[in-house]
Write a protein that holds these residues in place. Structure first.
Motif, mmCIF file in Angstrom:
data_model
loop_
_atom_site.group_PDB
_atom_site.id
_atom_site.type_symbol
_atom_site.label_atom_id
_atom_site.label_comp_id
_atom_site.label_asym_id
_atom_site.label_seq_id
_atom_site.Cartn_x
_atom_site.Cartn_y
_atom_site.Cartn_z
ATOM 1 N N LEU A 33 0.818 -1.204 0.000
ATOM 2 C CA LEU A 33 0.000 0.000 0.000
ATOM 3 C C LEU A 33 0.857 1.261 0.000
ATOM 4 O O LEU A 33 0.508 2.261 -0.628
ATOM 5 N N ILE A 34 1.986 1.211 0.686
ATOM 6 C CA ILE A 34 2.920 2.341 0.653
ATOM 7 C C ILE A 34 3.438 2.526 -0.771
ATOM 8 O O ILE A 34 3.471 3.642 -1.294
ATOM 9 N N ASN A 35 3.812 1.428 -1.415
ATOM 10 C CA ASN A 35 4.302 1.511 -2.794
ATOM 11 C C ASN A 35 3.241 2.096 -3.721
ATOM 12 O O ASN A 35 3.554 2.910 -4.591
ATOM 13 N N ALA A 36 1.988 1.683 -3.522
ATOM 14 C CA ALA A 36 0.897 2.227 -4.338
ATOM 15 C C ALA A 36 0.720 3.722 -4.074
ATOM 16 O O ALA A 36 0.497 4.500 -5.004
ATOM 17 N N GLY A 37 0.838 4.118 -2.817
ATOM 18 C CA GLY A 37 0.725 5.535 -2.475
ATOM 19 C C GLY A 37 1.801 6.364 -3.137
ATOM 20 O O GLY A 37 1.547 7.476 -3.607
ATOM 21 N N ILE A 38 3.006 5.839 -3.205
ATOM 22 C CA ILE A 38 4.108 6.546 -3.849
ATOM 23 C C ILE A 38 3.925 6.545 -5.367
ATOM 24 O O ILE A 38 4.138 7.560 -6.029
ATOM 25 N N ALA A 39 3.514 5.425 -5.928
ATOM 26 C CA ALA A 39 3.349 5.310 -7.383
ATOM 27 C C ALA A 39 2.287 6.264 -7.918
ATOM 28 O O ALA A 39 2.348 6.657 -9.086
ATOM 29 N N THR A 40 1.329 6.636 -7.084
ATOM 30 C CA THR A 40 0.255 7.517 -7.552
ATOM 31 C C THR A 40 0.551 8.992 -7.325
ATOM 32 O O THR A 40 -0.318 9.840 -7.570
ATOM 33 N N ILE A 41 1.745 9.324 -6.893
ATOM 34 C CA ILE A 41 2.134 10.733 -6.777
ATOM 35 C C ILE A 41 2.371 11.249 -8.191
ATOM 36 O O ILE A 41 3.200 10.706 -8.926
ATOM 37 N N ASN A 42 1.638 12.300 -8.551
ATOM 38 C CA ASN A 42 1.709 12.796 -9.926
ATOM 39 C C ASN A 42 2.277 14.197 -10.052
ATOM 40 O O ASN A 42 2.299 14.747 -11.155
ATOM 41 N N ASP A 43 2.719 14.785 -8.948
ATOM 42 C CA ASP A 43 3.275 16.135 -9.031
ATOM 43 C C ASP A 43 4.355 16.312 -7.961
ATOM 44 O O ASP A 43 4.357 15.627 -6.940
ATOM 45 N N MET A 44 5.247 17.240 -8.232
ATOM 46 C CA MET A 44 6.380 17.457 -7.330
ATOM 47 C C MET A 44 5.950 18.042 -5.988
ATOM 48 O O MET A 44 6.566 17.758 -4.969
ATOM 49 N N THR A 46 3.249 17.346 -4.223
ATOM 50 C CA THR A 46 2.832 16.221 -3.387
ATOM 51 C C THR A 46 4.038 15.406 -2.954
ATOM 52 O O THR A 46 4.148 14.993 -1.797
ATOM 53 N N LEU A 47 4.959 15.189 -3.878
ATOM 54 C CA LEU A 47 6.158 14.418 -3.562
ATOM 55 C C LEU A 47 6.978 15.109 -2.471
ATOM 56 O O LEU A 47 7.418 14.466 -1.512
ATOM 57 N N ARG A 48 7.152 16.409 -2.596
ATOM 58 C CA ARG A 48 7.913 17.147 -1.573
ATOM 59 C C ARG A 48 7.235 17.060 -0.207
ATOM 60 O O ARG A 48 7.900 16.939 0.822
ATOM 61 N N ALA A 49 5.911 17.131 -0.200
ATOM 62 C CA ALA A 49 5.176 17.017 1.075
ATOM 63 C C ALA A 49 5.400 15.643 1.699
ATOM 64 O O ALA A 49 5.560 15.524 2.912
ATOM 65 N N CYS A 50 5.454 14.608 0.862
ATOM 66 C CA CYS A 50 5.688 13.253 1.374
ATOM 67 C C CYS A 50 7.115 13.106 1.905
ATOM 68 O O CYS A 50 7.319 12.478 2.949
ATOM 69 N N VAL A 51 8.083 13.687 1.211
ATOM 70 C CA VAL A 51 9.469 13.645 1.695
ATOM 71 C C VAL A 51 9.577 14.368 3.034
ATOM 72 O O VAL A 51 10.188 13.862 3.976
ATOM 73 N N ALA A 52 8.955 15.533 3.133
ATOM 74 C CA ALA A 52 8.988 16.287 4.387
ATOM 75 C C ALA A 52 8.330 15.491 5.514
ATOM 76 O O ALA A 52 8.861 15.427 6.632
ATOM 77 N N TYR A 53 7.201 14.860 5.215
ATOM 78 C CA TYR A 53 6.507 14.052 6.222
ATOM 79 C C TYR A 53 7.414 12.905 6.703
ATOM 80 O O TYR A 53 7.551 12.680 7.899
ATOM 81 N N GLU A 54 8.018 12.204 5.752
ATOM 82 C CA GLU A 54 8.870 11.075 6.119
ATOM 83 C C GLU A 54 10.083 11.538 6.924
ATOM 84 O O GLU A 54 10.466 10.907 7.906
ATOM 85 N N ASN A 55 10.685 12.652 6.526
ATOM 86 C CA ASN A 55 11.831 13.190 7.262
ATOM 87 C C ASN A 55 11.443 13.614 8.679
ATOM 88 O O ASN A 55 12.231 13.461 9.604
ATOM 89 N N ASP A 56 10.245 14.130 8.843
ATOM 90 C CA ASP A 56 9.787 14.579 10.161
ATOM 91 C C ASP A 56 9.352 13.432 11.063
ATOM 92 O O ASP A 56 9.278 13.591 12.272
#
Length: 79
Positions: A33-44, A46-56
């Motif tokens: 499910l994590i892989n699916a969540g990442i695969a469906t990121i379609n814009d930078m 959203t991707l940056r928000a996910c990186v920030a979330y994971e880093n935090d």
């Protein structure tokens, strides 16, 4: 009940899949499910928000690596 990101009740692609929060994308109960969540990121954004979330939060190297790979895919799609 959890649904596959980017897919509506009828099984069609949902253009609003970017409305999932980073927490919804990165904290489901299993890695598929994590892989699916990442695969469906379609814009930078959203991707940056996910990186920030994971880093935090958990700072999982494997997840950050997948996010980096997805960023490369998005960049190559833009060219």
């Amino acid at each position: 009940m959890w649904r596959r990101p980017g897919v509506s009740d009828t099984g069609e692609h949902d253009p609003n899949s970017s409305e999932l929060s980073p927490e919804q994308r990165l904290d489901p109960p299993n890695t598929r499910l994590i892989n699916a969540g990442i695969a469906t990121i379609n814009d930078m954004e959203t991707l940056r928000a996910c990186v920030a979330y994971e880093n935090d939060h958990q700072q999982r190297v494997q997840i950050l690596r997948r996010l980096d790979d997805r960023a490369s895919e998005l960049r190559s799609d833009d060219t």
